[in-house]
Design an enzyme around this catalytic site. Sequence first.
Site, short mmCIF file in Angstrom:
data_model
loop_
_atom_site.label_atom_id
_atom_site.label_comp_id
_atom_site.label_asym_id
_atom_site.label_seq_id
_atom_site.Cartn_x
_atom_site.Cartn_y
_atom_site.Cartn_z
N ASP A 149 37.95 38.38 36.93
CA ASP A 149 37.25 38.51 38.21
C ASP A 149 35.88 37.82 38.18
O ASP A 149 35.49 37.22 37.18
CB ASP A 149 37.14 40.02 38.52
CG ASP A 149 37.34 40.32 39.99
OD1 ASP A 149 37.05 39.46 40.83
OD2 ASP A 149 37.78 41.46 40.30
N ASP A 204 39.76 39.57 49.28
CA ASP A 204 40.88 40.48 49.01
C ASP A 204 41.78 40.71 50.23
O ASP A 204 41.32 40.73 51.37
CB ASP A 204 40.35 41.83 48.54
CG ASP A 204 39.76 41.75 47.14
OD1 ASP A 204 39.72 40.64 46.57
OD2 ASP A 204 39.35 42.81 46.62
C1 GLA Z 1 37.99 42.30 43.21
C2 GLA Z 1 39.33 41.56 43.15
C3 GLA Z 1 40.46 42.54 43.45
C4 GLA Z 1 40.43 43.69 42.45
C5 GLA Z 1 39.07 44.37 42.47
C6 GLA Z 1 38.93 45.39 41.36
O1 GLA Z 1 37.70 42.72 44.51
O2 GLA Z 1 39.35 40.49 44.05
O3 GLA Z 1 41.71 41.89 43.43
O4 GLA Z 1 40.72 43.20 41.17
O5 GLA Z 1 38.02 43.42 42.33
O6 GLA Z 1 37.67 45.99 41.34
#
Ligand code: GLA
Length: 400
Positions: A149, A204
């Site tokens: 991430d 997301d």
């Molecule tokens: C980010 C990523 C998600 C998930 C969250 C976890 O937002 O884009 O896909 O992994 O972190 O905290």
Amino acid sequence: MKKLLAVFGALLATLAVQAQKFEGLALTPPMGWNSWNTFASNISEKVVKETAEAMIANGMRDAGYVYLVIDDTWSLRERDSNGNLVADPVKFPSGIQALATWLHERGFKLGIYSCAGVRTCAGFPGSWGHEFQDARTFAAWGIDYLKYDWCESGTANAKDAYTRMSAALKAAGRPVVFSLCEWGQNKPWEWAKDVGHLWRTTGDIYDSYDGRKGWESGWKVLLDLQHTLVENIGPDGIGKFSGPGHWNDPDMLEVGNEGLTFAESRAHFSFWCMLAAPLMAGNDVRHMTPEITAILTDKEALAINQDKLGKQGFRAMSEPSDNLEIWVRPLSNNEWAVCALNTAPTKATIKVEWHRLWTIQGKHTVRDIWNKKDVGTTDTDFSAELESHDVAFFHLKPVQ
Ligand code: GLA
């Protein structure tokens, strides 16, 4: 001397290539399950094992969903006194290595999550400054896939940060599919081909058709972004940067989650097949309806997603006044996939006039994937009444 220098140069170039990602992995889009969309911080060894058992029983494993990925919140809040990551002993009482062995014995692979920053998005330790140590830990545990991430990354340069972890994984020696989760902020499609195997292109997803909730968007918004993210690069948007071993990732699946109607789940899945997107189920596969299982394991749809040519589909027609959007995807053997979406908030009759899809040259037979029917050839237009946000999904083969 010149010759010697040339040989030396070639040797260096080979070494440089070898220092990059593991080659030969993810030659078709990776398939599996990820804990985040449904479980968030309620992840545990118990959930992963029950998920694996459900996927054996419902046919998902045998359909190709082999990567089980534990997302954020799996570790303790702090590293141990040697700086090692420690799995939360309440969530994972047997430890990650034992879980990996258990999964490997059943034909699965194990994925885990970390972050290029000092902390993960949920506030757990990130790998910044610990890349080589963490990569060694993951290799020792038997990890096969790393989602990495981008939270708390400060002023880091994305290419440098992801290249460092890629090199660390390579140095640790265990082949790992490297999934960059940098949300498309630094155009990873331009530089990540030799760094990782897939890269997120957007923020997301959540279980909505075209809603927006802060950082999260419905799947139709993310689909549109695949087309419009980069201006002036031709009709197929960022699709041209995707291919075998290096995929655009429009985020994980919400198929079967409650914010989507059945039609919206089916359309979401069809479009992720059209995009050659990684297929990481994000629902609770222990408790899903037979209809949702049927979507996720449909062999004809999966054949489109896993097509060896690995070309991403693109939007060929958008006609808001007709409630219609059509995407096409070139496949191997001069075949095509076509997906027509009813964008109306109600039932509507949609029409596919094949001759208007000008990229598809010549006469083709037409297979209706969801209705399991051969519906003639591209000489005859197709028309059907579709539920709101449902699709007609086709596989076309050239008539010799
Ligand atoms: C980010 C990523 C998600 C998930 C969250 C976890 O937002 O884009 O896909 O992994 O972190 O905290």
